[in-house]
Design a protein around this motif. Structure first.
Motif, PDB file in Angstrom:
ATOM      1  N   GLY A 125       0.810  -1.227   0.000  1.00  0.00           N
ATOM      2  CA  GLY A 125       0.000   0.000   0.000  1.00  0.00           C
ATOM      3  C   GLY A 125       0.838   1.269   0.000  1.00  0.00           C
ATOM      4  N   TYR A 127       2.505   2.549  -2.270  1.00  0.00           N
ATOM      5  CA  TYR A 127       2.377   3.327  -3.516  1.00  0.00           C
ATOM      6  C   TYR A 127       1.432   4.524  -3.323  1.00  0.00           C
ATOM      7  CZ  TYR A 127      -2.277   1.400  -4.383  1.00  0.00           C
ATOM      8  OH  TYR A 127      -3.605   1.075  -4.283  1.00  0.00           O
ATOM      9  N   GLN A 128       0.522   4.416  -2.342  1.00  0.00           N
ATOM     10  CA  GLN A 128      -0.431   5.511  -2.102  1.00  0.00           C
ATOM     11  C   GLN A 128       0.267   6.760  -1.561  1.00  0.00           C
ATOM     12  OE1 GLN A 128      -2.985   3.237   0.460  1.00  0.00           O
ATOM     13  NE2 GLN A 128      -4.404   2.746  -1.188  1.00  0.00           N
ATOM     14  N   LYS A 129       1.503   6.575  -1.052  1.00  0.00           N
ATOM     15  CA  LYS A 129       2.250   7.726  -0.533  1.00  0.00           C
ATOM     16  C   LYS A 129       3.193   8.301  -1.592  1.00  0.00           C
ATOM     17  CE  LYS A 129       2.138   6.298   4.279  1.00  0.00           C
ATOM     18  NZ  LYS A 129       2.923   5.991   5.477  1.00  0.00           N
ATOM     19  N   HIS A 174      -1.188  -0.569 -11.874  1.00  0.00           N
ATOM     20  CA  HIS A 174      -0.912   0.579 -10.993  1.00  0.00           C
ATOM     21  C   HIS A 174       0.129   1.528 -11.580  1.00  0.00           C
ATOM     22  CE1 HIS A 174      -2.899  -1.948  -7.945  1.00  0.00           C
ATOM     23  NE2 HIS A 174      -3.121  -0.811  -7.310  1.00  0.00           N
TER      24      HIS A 174
END
Length: 207
Positions: A125, A127-129, A174
């Motif tokens: 997760g 990658y959300q940052k 993604h």
């Protein structure tokens, strides 16, 4: 001019085993880009004296330590590879700590953008940052061949790692950018150089 103008945006760099992530990362460093590797951060958080190492020893026993007090990665890998529940426990312990290390380090970057390299960028997760995701991709048979050449391991082990990693299609879904690394090192460098010049034109990772 405010210091906010210098805040670097973060490029997430990922790819499956044997895709050429490390070679791509080295090229970004050669181009002067500030980079942090999740594997390095994973080593930092389990150094002797850090709370994470104490928690691991408490759960798995002193057998996961080397004589000098460092974590015995091979012993721990064997314990968690066979037991998904233990692997999940370890990930839940380490991922937040690794994230803290990484993003405090990236925030100090002096280049216009910074690169965060992680094989588990999507799965964790993290990658959300990031503001943008670059996937280094390679045909599966080439991934296997490269890994066998590099790691002195068996084809079965490589296949098991490939199966445990995120499906290639999911990773590509993604991606904002994809480098297909199916040629030589010069071809990879040329693609990274091209992207680097493009990235320098971006603000906050977006055109």
């Amino acid at each position: 001019m405010t210091t906010a103008a210098f805040t670097p945006w973060i490029l997430g760099l990922t790819g499956g085993i044997g895709s050429g992530k490390s070679a791509a990362a080295e090229r970004f460093v050669a181009l002067g880009v500030h980079l942090v590797d999740a594997d390095q951060a994973a080593r930092w958080v389990v150094e002797p004296g850090r709370p994470a190492l104490a928690s691991i020893v408490e759960r798995f026993g002193p057998g996961v330590l080397l004589d000098d007090g460092q974590l015995d990665r091979a012993a721990l890998r064997q314990l968690i590879f066979a037991d998904p529940a233990q692997r999940k426990w370890l990930e839940q312990l380490l991922h937040p700590l690794i994230g803290q290390e990484i993003f405090s380090y990236l925030a100090k970057a002096e280049s216009p953008y910074a690169v965060y390299v992680s094989p588990l960028l999507i799965e964790s997760g993290q990658y959300q940052k990031t503001q943008r995701v670059l996937v280094i991709d390679a045909p599966p048979q080439l991934q296997v061949a490269r890994t066998l050449l590099r790691d002195n391991t068996s084809a079965e082990q490589v296949q098991a790692i490939l199966k445990a990693q995120l499906a290639r299609e999911e990773r590509l879904r993604h991606a904002d950018d994809v480098v297909v690394n199916d040629g030589d090192l010069a071809a990879l460098h040329a693609q990274i150089d091209h992207l680097h010049h493009f990235y320098l034109t971006l603000r906050g990772g977006q055109p």
